[in-house]
Design a protein around this motif. Structure first.
Motif, PDB file in Angstrom:
ATOM      1  N   VAL A  46       5.362  11.785  -0.092  1.00  0.00           N
ATOM      2  CA  VAL A  46       4.449  11.219   0.905  1.00  0.00           C
ATOM      3  C   VAL A  46       4.473   9.714   0.732  1.00  0.00           C
ATOM      4  O   VAL A  46       4.341   9.206  -0.390  1.00  0.00           O
ATOM      5  N   LEU A  47       4.608   9.025   1.839  1.00  0.00           N
ATOM      6  CA  LEU A  47       4.716   7.575   1.764  1.00  0.00           C
ATOM      7  C   LEU A  47       3.598   6.933   2.571  1.00  0.00           C
ATOM      8  O   LEU A  47       3.368   7.308   3.731  1.00  0.00           O
ATOM      9  N   GLY A  48       2.907   5.990   1.934  1.00  0.00           N
ATOM     10  CA  GLY A  48       1.948   5.155   2.667  1.00  0.00           C
ATOM     11  C   GLY A  48       2.650   3.845   2.960  1.00  0.00           C
ATOM     12  O   GLY A  48       3.634   3.798   3.695  1.00  0.00           O
ATOM     13  N   ILE A  53       5.443   2.229  -5.462  1.00  0.00           N
ATOM     14  CA  ILE A  53       6.531   3.124  -5.857  1.00  0.00           C
ATOM     15  C   ILE A  53       7.763   2.322  -6.247  1.00  0.00           C
ATOM     16  O   ILE A  53       7.993   1.220  -5.746  1.00  0.00           O
ATOM     17  N   ASN A  66       2.942   8.431   6.403  1.00  0.00           N
ATOM     18  CA  ASN A  66       1.593   8.597   6.948  1.00  0.00           C
ATOM     19  C   ASN A  66       1.262   7.525   7.990  1.00  0.00           C
ATOM     20  O   ASN A  66       1.185   6.340   7.671  1.00  0.00           O
ATOM     21  N   PRO A 113      -2.237  -4.468  -0.954  1.00  0.00           N
ATOM     22  CA  PRO A 113      -1.367  -3.835   0.045  1.00  0.00           C
ATOM     23  C   PRO A 113      -1.543  -2.317   0.074  1.00  0.00           C
ATOM     24  O   PRO A 113      -2.167  -1.740  -0.823  1.00  0.00           O
ATOM     25  N   MET A 121      -5.765   7.602  -4.847  1.00  0.00           N
ATOM     26  CA  MET A 121      -4.756   8.128  -5.773  1.00  0.00           C
ATOM     27  C   MET A 121      -4.878   7.461  -7.137  1.00  0.00           C
ATOM     28  O   MET A 121      -4.903   8.104  -8.164  1.00  0.00           O
ATOM     29  N   ILE A 124      -7.862   2.300  -6.659  1.00  0.00           N
ATOM     30  CA  ILE A 124      -7.475   0.884  -6.660  1.00  0.00           C
ATOM     31  C   ILE A 124      -8.640   0.000  -7.083  1.00  0.00           C
ATOM     32  O   ILE A 124      -9.810   0.304  -6.799  1.00  0.00           O
ATOM     33  N   ALA A 126      -9.797  -4.307  -8.254  1.00  0.00           N
ATOM     34  CA  ALA A 126      -9.489  -5.728  -8.456  1.00  0.00           C
ATOM     35  C   ALA A 126     -10.804  -6.500  -8.511  1.00  0.00           C
ATOM     36  O   ALA A 126     -11.787  -6.095  -7.882  1.00  0.00           O
ATOM     37  N   ARG A 161      -7.274   3.326 -12.799  1.00  0.00           N
ATOM     38  CA  ARG A 161      -6.006   3.577 -12.075  1.00  0.00           C
ATOM     39  C   ARG A 161      -5.592   5.046 -12.166  1.00  0.00           C
ATOM     40  O   ARG A 161      -4.413   5.371 -12.282  1.00  0.00           O
ATOM     41  N   ARG A 220      -5.551 -14.527  -4.842  1.00  0.00           N
ATOM     42  CA  ARG A 220      -4.403 -13.613  -4.887  1.00  0.00           C
ATOM     43  C   ARG A 220      -3.145 -14.288  -4.352  1.00  0.00           C
ATOM     44  O   ARG A 220      -2.057 -14.101  -4.893  1.00  0.00           O
ATOM     45  N   ALA A 233       5.952  -4.525  -6.709  1.00  0.00           N
ATOM     46  CA  ALA A 233       4.925  -3.515  -6.442  1.00  0.00           C
ATOM     47  C   ALA A 233       3.643  -3.858  -7.196  1.00  0.00           C
ATOM     48  O   ALA A 233       2.931  -2.987  -7.686  1.00  0.00           O
ATOM     49  N   GLU A 331       2.043   1.729 -14.076  1.00  0.00           N
ATOM     50  CA  GLU A 331       1.058   2.009 -13.025  1.00  0.00           C
ATOM     51  C   GLU A 331       1.805   2.460 -11.764  1.00  0.00           C
ATOM     52  O   GLU A 331       1.319   3.264 -10.983  1.00  0.00           O
ATOM     53  N   ASN A 333       4.472   4.359  -9.411  1.00  0.00           N
ATOM     54  CA  ASN A 333       5.042   5.712  -9.390  1.00  0.00           C
ATOM     55  C   ASN A 333       6.562   5.617  -9.324  1.00  0.00           C
ATOM     56  O   ASN A 333       7.121   5.089  -8.346  1.00  0.00           O
TER      57      ASN A 333
HETATM   58  C1  LIG Z   1       1.523  -7.608  -4.371  1.00  0.00           C
HETATM   59  C2  LIG Z   1       0.801  -6.341  -4.780  1.00  0.00           C
HETATM   60  C3  LIG Z   1      -0.479  -6.434  -5.321  1.00  0.00           C
HETATM   61  C4  LIG Z   1      -1.179  -5.277  -5.700  1.00  0.00           C
HETATM   62  N1  LIG Z   1      -2.426  -5.410  -6.201  1.00  0.00           N
HETATM   63  C5  LIG Z   1      -3.133  -4.314  -6.576  1.00  0.00           C
HETATM   64  C6  LIG Z   1      -4.453  -4.438  -7.094  1.00  0.00           C
HETATM   65  O1  LIG Z   1      -5.013  -5.527  -7.190  1.00  0.00           O
HETATM   66  N2  LIG Z   1      -5.100  -3.307  -7.457  1.00  0.00           N
HETATM   67  C7  LIG Z   1      -4.535  -2.079  -7.338  1.00  0.00           C
HETATM   68  O2  LIG Z   1      -5.198  -1.090  -7.691  1.00  0.00           O
HETATM   69  N3  LIG Z   1      -3.282  -1.932  -6.840  1.00  0.00           N
HETATM   70  C8  LIG Z   1      -2.569  -3.007  -6.462  1.00  0.00           C
HETATM   71  N4  LIG Z   1      -1.302  -2.873  -5.967  1.00  0.00           N
HETATM   72  C9  LIG Z   1      -0.696  -1.521  -5.874  1.00  0.00           C
HETATM   73  C10 LIG Z   1      -0.812  -0.879  -4.466  1.00  0.00           C
HETATM   74  O3  LIG Z   1      -1.145  -1.810  -3.504  1.00  0.00           O
HETATM   75  C11 LIG Z   1      -1.864   0.234  -4.452  1.00  0.00           C
HETATM   76  O4  LIG Z   1      -1.570   1.197  -5.433  1.00  0.00           O
HETATM   77  C12 LIG Z   1      -1.930   0.943  -3.088  1.00  0.00           C
HETATM   78  O5  LIG Z   1      -3.045   1.809  -3.062  1.00  0.00           O
HETATM   79  C13 LIG Z   1      -0.667   1.723  -2.761  1.00  0.00           C
HETATM   80  O6  LIG Z   1      -0.754   2.151  -1.412  1.00  0.00           O
HETATM   81  P1  LIG Z   1       0.517   2.600  -0.603  1.00  0.00           P
HETATM   82  O7  LIG Z   1       0.030   3.154   0.688  1.00  0.00           O
HETATM   83  O8  LIG Z   1       1.483   1.501  -0.515  1.00  0.00           O
HETATM   84  O9  LIG Z   1       1.055   3.755  -1.533  1.00  0.00           O
HETATM   85  P2  LIG Z   1       2.589   4.262  -1.728  1.00  0.00           P
HETATM   86  O10 LIG Z   1       3.283   3.247  -2.548  1.00  0.00           O
HETATM   87  O11 LIG Z   1       3.170   4.597  -0.405  1.00  0.00           O
HETATM   88  O12 LIG Z   1       2.323   5.556  -2.542  1.00  0.00           O
HETATM   89  C14 LIG Z   1       1.848   5.500  -3.869  1.00  0.00           C
HETATM   90  C15 LIG Z   1       1.738   6.937  -4.433  1.00  0.00           C
HETATM   91  O13 LIG Z   1       0.743   7.668  -3.722  1.00  0.00           O
HETATM   92  C16 LIG Z   1       1.310   8.782  -3.036  1.00  0.00           C
HETATM   93  N5  LIG Z   1       0.646   8.801  -1.725  1.00  0.00           N
HETATM   94  C17 LIG Z   1       0.611   7.816  -0.796  1.00  0.00           C
HETATM   95  N6  LIG Z   1      -0.140   8.178   0.243  1.00  0.00           N
HETATM   96  C18 LIG Z   1      -0.613   9.417  -0.027  1.00  0.00           C
HETATM   97  C19 LIG Z   1      -1.449  10.338   0.667  1.00  0.00           C
HETATM   98  N7  LIG Z   1      -1.985  10.044   1.865  1.00  0.00           N
HETATM   99  N8  LIG Z   1      -1.713  11.539   0.093  1.00  0.00           N
HETATM  100  C20 LIG Z   1      -1.192  11.850  -1.118  1.00  0.00           C
HETATM  101  N9  LIG Z   1      -0.385  11.025  -1.817  1.00  0.00           N
HETATM  102  C21 LIG Z   1      -0.108   9.812  -1.281  1.00  0.00           C
HETATM  103  C22 LIG Z   1       2.795   8.491  -2.944  1.00  0.00           C
HETATM  104  O14 LIG Z   1       3.541   9.689  -2.865  1.00  0.00           O
HETATM  105  C23 LIG Z   1       3.040   7.733  -4.238  1.00  0.00           C
HETATM  106  O15 LIG Z   1       3.147   8.608  -5.326  1.00  0.00           O
HETATM  107  C24 LIG Z   1      -0.572  -4.011  -5.560  1.00  0.00           C
HETATM  108  C25 LIG Z   1       0.724  -3.923  -5.004  1.00  0.00           C
HETATM  109  C26 LIG Z   1       1.390  -5.081  -4.614  1.00  0.00           C
HETATM  110  C27 LIG Z   1       2.757  -4.954  -4.008  1.00  0.00           C
END
Ligand SMILES: Cc1cc2nc3c(=O)[nH]c(=O)nc-3n(C[C@H](O)[C@H](O)[C@H](O)COP(=O)(O)OP(=O)(O)OC[C@H]3O[C@@H](n4cnc5c(N)ncnc54)[C@H](O)[C@@H]3O)c2cc1C
Length: 335
Positions: A46-48, A53, A66, A113, A121, A124, A126, A161, A220, A233, A331, A333
């Motif tokens: 599943v990709l958000g 990742i 999604n 992001p 999941m 999150i 900060a 986390r 940020r 990531a 942290e 995946n």
């Molecule tokens: C520049 C930068 C800064 C960041 N800062 C922070 C921060 O300050 N704090 C923080 O906590 N994180 C931070 N992150 C990490 C990231 O933003 C979070 O973890 C965010 O919630 C990931 O969302 P995504 O939709 O991109 O997930 P994805 O990368 O698409 O997925 C992450 C995981 O969740 C699973 N998944 C995604 N959507 C679903 C769904 N609907 N149902 C079930 N499983 C799902 C995927 O299979 C994968 O295993 C940062 C990332 C970047 C690039």
């Protein structure tokens, strides 16, 4: 039903090249259920927003992207707004919507992001706030049955986390919506990081959730590499937690080691400090490396391979373990 051989490069913030054998973007829960019915044993991803990742190889199964959209104020009490958000909404856009409606509680989580559905999941967090503090419930489709289940705060087993969806229920559910309990009366949280100083520099006289959001965005943007410019990531590792007694031992050997008090006689150590002390900050290895200002962020300057970033992460873990006896856990995946 599914697209074949789709490049995932535009769908991961590391900008890594990897192909999905099968790919489907879903816009409704019905579409999602239909895709699950047709998957015939294919492995699922599943990709958000792809911002947490690391793709290390082609994915021969089915990638479900999604695209569920919608933000709805479902209920109000004297103190709270209850807002249900579909899982494919962009997290930061939702934060901005909340601010413009005076729904308080997530302003410190500006500019993270990714999608709303991925936020629980890894709970999150900060600048002193985690989403569990405003979390009411979520809905998720069980992959095995296609049934929609509701999860309460307790069901999600939130931690640092962490949630049940990264542990016992890993790979078993797809989150389709999250309901937040947001405050009518804001509780300003400015004690963390440089928020206070930034508000002063910005000349803010009257505190508001918008001002806090603006300050967090400014901090940020100055500290973290923008994935649109340099693939990454965010924090690659979690900050490790150790027993206080072990921390005291480390401090005797390394007097500068920072540590933050946690419940149950534990201390949290900034992983960035450990990685920097181990000599990794700013190191590059061809197209990949460790960011020059933020050693917790591994980067792809362009054309790098996920498998090489995984190897680099492993070497960093080894060297921190050798030097400090502390284990770093990713942290991100790793797929
Ligand atoms: C520049 C930068 C800064 C960041 N800062 C922070 C921060 O300050 N704090 C923080 O906590 N994180 C931070 N992150 C990490 C990231 O933003 C979070 O973890 C965010 O919630 C990931 O969302 P995504 O939709 O991109 O997930 P994805 O990368 O698409 O997925 C992450 C995981 O969740 C699973 N998944 C995604 N959507 C679903 C769904 N609907 N149902 C079930 N499983 C799902 C995927 O299979 C994968 O295993 C940062 C990332 C970047 C690039």
């Amino acid at each position: 039903m599914f697209q074949q051989n789709v490049s995932l490069k535009p769908f991961n913030t590391f900008s890594l090249e990897a192909k999905a054998g099968h790919f489907k973007a879903f816009n409704s829960v019905e579409e999602l259920k239909e895709a699950l019915n047709h998957r015939k044993g294919l492995e699922l991803l599943v990709l958000g927003g792809g911002s947490n990742i690391l793709l290390t190889k082609d994915f021969n199964g089915l990638v479900l992207k999604n695209e569920l959209k919608g933000i709805e104020l479902v209920r109000e009490t004297e103190e709270h707004y209850f807002v249900e958000v579909q899982a494919g909404e962009n997290w930061h856009q939702f934060v901005l919507t909340a601010i413009s409606n005076d729904w308080a509680g997530i302003e410190n989580l500006s500019l993270i992001p990714g999608t709303v559905g991925a936020a629980p999941m890894q709970n999150i967090g900060a600048y002193g706030v985690e989403i569990e503090q405003v979390f009411e419930k979520l809905k998720a489709v069980e992959i095995a049955t296609g049934e929609v289940h509701t999860f309460s705060h307790a069901d999600c087993q939130f931690g640092y986390r962490e949630s049940v969806f990264k542990k016992e229920l890993k790979g078993k559910y797809i989150i389709t919506s999250v309901t937040f309990r947001l405050n009518k009366e804001p509780v300003f949280n400015t004690s963390y990081g440089a928020i206070k100083d930034t508000l002063d520099e910005m000349g803010i006289e009257e505190l508001s959730i918008k001002a806090i959001s603006d300050a967090v965005i400014q901090i940020r943007q100055s500290k973290l590499p923008n994935p649109e410019e340099i693939g990454n990531a965010g924090s690659f590792f979690k900050n490790p937690t150790v027993d206080k007694i072990d921390y005291e031992g480390l401090r005797a050997e390394f007097p500068g080691i920072p540590g933050y008090q946690q419940p149950e006689q534990k201390m949290k150590i900034p992983a960035a400090w450990l990685i920097e002390q181990a000599g990794w900050k700013g190191k590059t290895f061809g197209p990949i490396g460790v960011h020059k200002n933020q050693p917790l962020v591994l980067v792809n300057y362009g054309g790098g391979e996920g498998a090489k970033i995984k190897e680099l992460a492993f070497e960093i873990q080894q060297s921190v373990a050798t030097q400090f006896g502390v284990e770093l856990t990713p942290e991100v995946n790793i797929i």
